[in-house]
Design a protein around this motif. Structure first.
Motif, PDB file in Angstrom:
ATOM      1  N   THR A 162      -1.524   2.166   6.345  1.00  0.00           N
ATOM      2  CA  THR A 162      -1.155   1.105   7.286  1.00  0.00           C
ATOM      3  C   THR A 162      -1.398   1.547   8.731  1.00  0.00           C
ATOM      4  O   THR A 162      -1.834   0.751   9.576  1.00  0.00           O
ATOM      5  CB  THR A 162       0.317   0.711   7.056  1.00  0.00           C
ATOM      6  N   ASP A 185       0.611  -5.706   0.957  1.00  0.00           N
ATOM      7  CA  ASP A 185       1.704  -4.841   0.529  1.00  0.00           C
ATOM      8  C   ASP A 185       3.042  -5.557   0.684  1.00  0.00           C
ATOM      9  O   ASP A 185       3.340  -6.072   1.766  1.00  0.00           O
ATOM     10  CB  ASP A 185       1.686  -3.572   1.388  1.00  0.00           C
ATOM     11  N   ASN A 189       4.527  -3.607   5.960  1.00  0.00           N
ATOM     12  CA  ASN A 189       4.564  -2.778   7.169  1.00  0.00           C
ATOM     13  C   ASN A 189       3.532  -3.218   8.201  1.00  0.00           C
ATOM     14  O   ASN A 189       3.812  -3.250   9.401  1.00  0.00           O
ATOM     15  CB  ASN A 189       4.321  -1.307   6.820  1.00  0.00           C
ATOM     16  N   ASP A 301      -5.041  -4.269   4.159  1.00  0.00           N
ATOM     17  CA  ASP A 301      -4.092  -3.184   3.866  1.00  0.00           C
ATOM     18  C   ASP A 301      -3.619  -3.344   2.423  1.00  0.00           C
ATOM     19  O   ASP A 301      -3.210  -4.442   2.019  1.00  0.00           O
ATOM     20  CB  ASP A 301      -2.888  -3.254   4.815  1.00  0.00           C
TER      21      ASP A 301
HETATM   22 MG   LIG Z   1       1.254   0.986   3.937  1.00  0.00          MG
END
Ligand SMILES: [Mg+2]
Ligand SMILES: Nc1ncnc2c1ncn2[C@@H]1O[C@H](COP(=O)(O)OP(=O)(O)OP(=O)(O)O)[C@@H](O)[C@H]1O
Length: 442
Positions: A162, A185, A189, A301
């Motif tokens: 990330t 995810d 994040n 991500d």
């Molecule tokens: Mg991550």
């Protein structure tokens, strides 16, 4: 120009000898892992209102995530305003963005967006027996709107995926690129750091209940899972996308920006229900959204786990970057993304699943670091090792303030060397992609 034979008065002849040849020479096969032709493409919503409701072809260029319609005309019945009007109707009713009108004399490429219909490019056919120039025209057009999709992935958690995503996105935007970050995810994040997940409210919350209330509010927001599940015939991708707060760090002179397709606790395989091909929904979404002309780069991500959601990211991306710490367990984790990406490469005739390189994360001067780096170089000798990112407490500090490293370094005067590393890495990524694409076009 020499006189054309009467064959060219026949649309079917033009289709076979000019249009289909042009598509093949431009690298678009009738049916392969990365492109399809749909002949006699039906536009159902026109069925009742217009006599003509089938366009000659719909071309799906899966490697570039671009669709376009093709309407073929002949020497006897060449392109005219009625044909242009007809193409406009096709685009309007099919939810497609690009349309090509072609006859033995001219090729015209149009765009339909926001209720307006504009000519983007035009080519005069000098000699209809030579297909290469018109194929080049089409190829150049497709290249000019090419969006590059990159997944940042490895199966090991906590290696800096990330951190890389948000910093690469920021550097690309500072260089003038239009960037979309897709967060796959459920920890979300990237969405938090990019300022689209109410991070400030969460920071300022005075109780767990208050945090829960904030998280609950995501249930009513359109985000990644909704994008994946959306009816692909009837959707506006803009409804699922939010502007990143990182854009506030950019100056008036920076032409780029970052948007986010955010995630939350709702990003789960189970959240996708029993949709068919549920590991390929991102791919379908990018293809049918017509967004390819609006972004230069998509950075994806991924979660560290191997789920259908992860596979959505790996299979939708043309390129993959693998971050890894130089220690035994992380190095071992490199095998998994490589296996996954090989499968994508095989399924797409090499059009996707290209590894740009491994990024050594949290680099230091220990002997262990150097030894593992050497081992990785030997074990994966065909994969470039990219610019490393040093181990530094300033990385954590910058994330705490939800700053990209370059902004943090400018503001505080600390961690300038790491900011340079992110800048150099981004430059290197662009150069490597340019090299790959140049090799392919030759
Ligand atoms: Mg991550
Ligand atoms: N170069 C670095 N130096 C020091 N710490 C770092 C560096 N890069 C990342 N970190 C720290 O490592 C931790 C994990 O980083 P990050 O969240 O980017 O990893 P991740 O691979 O995305 O994790 P996950 O697998 O949970 O998604 C964070 O606390 C971050 O501050």
């Amino acid at each position: 120009m020499s006189k054309l034979s009467s064959d060219w008065n026949n649309e079917a002849y033009v289709s076979l000898h000019l249009v289909q040849e042009m598509l093949r020479v431009a690298g678009l096969s009738p049916r392969s892992g990365y492109s399809h032709w749909i002949p006699e493409f039906r536009i159902e919503s026109l069925r009742r209102v217009a006599k003509k409701w089938r366009v000659d072809f719909c071309i799906e260029d899966l490697s570039r995530h671009i669709n376009f319609l093709v309407e073929v005309k002949s020497a006897a019945n060449p392109i005219d305003d009625a044909a242009r009007f007809q193409l406009r109707k096709y685009l309007e009713h099919s939810n497609k963005r690009f349309g090509l009108l072609i006859d033995p004399f001219t090729a015209e490429m149009y765009e339909y967006t926001n209720y307006s219909f504009n000519k983007l490019a035009e080519h005069r056919v000098e000699d209809v027996s030579k297909v290469k120039p018109v194929a080049n025209f089409l190829w150049n057009f497709l290249e000019s709107i090419k969006m590059r999709t990159i997944s940042i992935h490895t199966s090991k958690g906590g290696v800096g995926k990330t951190t890389l995503v948000i910093n690469i996105a920021y550097e690309l935007a500072r260089m003038g690129n239009r960037v979309l970050v897709i967060d796959l995810d459920e920890q979300a994040n990237a969405s938090l750091l990019l300022g689209v997940n109410k991070a400030e409210e969460i920071d300022n919350a005075s109780s767990l209940e208050e945090i829960e209330q904030i998280l609950d509010s995501f249930a009513g927001r359109k985000e990644l899972v909704d994008f994946l599940k959306a009816d692909k015939h009837q959707f506006r991708y803009q409804d699922y996308i939010y502007h990143s707060k990182f854009n506030n760090f950019m100056t008036l002179y920076d032409k780029g920006h970052i948007d986010v397709l955010p995630s939350s606790y709702r990003t789960k395989d189970t959240g996708l229900g029993d949709k068919p091909f549920r590991d390929r929904l991102l791919n379908q979404g990018l293809q049918s959204s017509n967004m390819a002309k609006d972004y230069d780069y998509i950075i994806i991500d991924t979660p560290p786990s191997y789920t259908d959601i992860t596979w959505n990211g790996v299979s939708a991306a043309q390129y993959m970057i693998i971050p890894s710490q130089m220690e035994y367990l992380s190095a071992y984790g490199i095998n998994n993304p490589i296996k996954q990406v090989k499968e994508v490469e095989q399924n797409t005739d090499g059009k996707r699943g290209k590894i740009i390189g491994i990024v050594p994360m949290m680099a230091n001067n220990t002997n262990l670091y150097k030894t593992i780096k050497q081992l990785i170089q030997i074990r994966f000798k065909h994969i470039p090792i990219l610019q490393e990112i040093k181990d530094s407490t300033y990385v954590g500090e910058s994330l705490k303030c939800r700053n990209p490293m370059t902004e943090y370094a400018q503001r505080t005067g600390k961690g300038q060397d790491i900011a340079y590393q992110f800048q150099a890495l981004t430059q290197q990524i662009i150069e490597n992609i340019n090299t790959i694409e140049k090799t392919e076009s030759n």
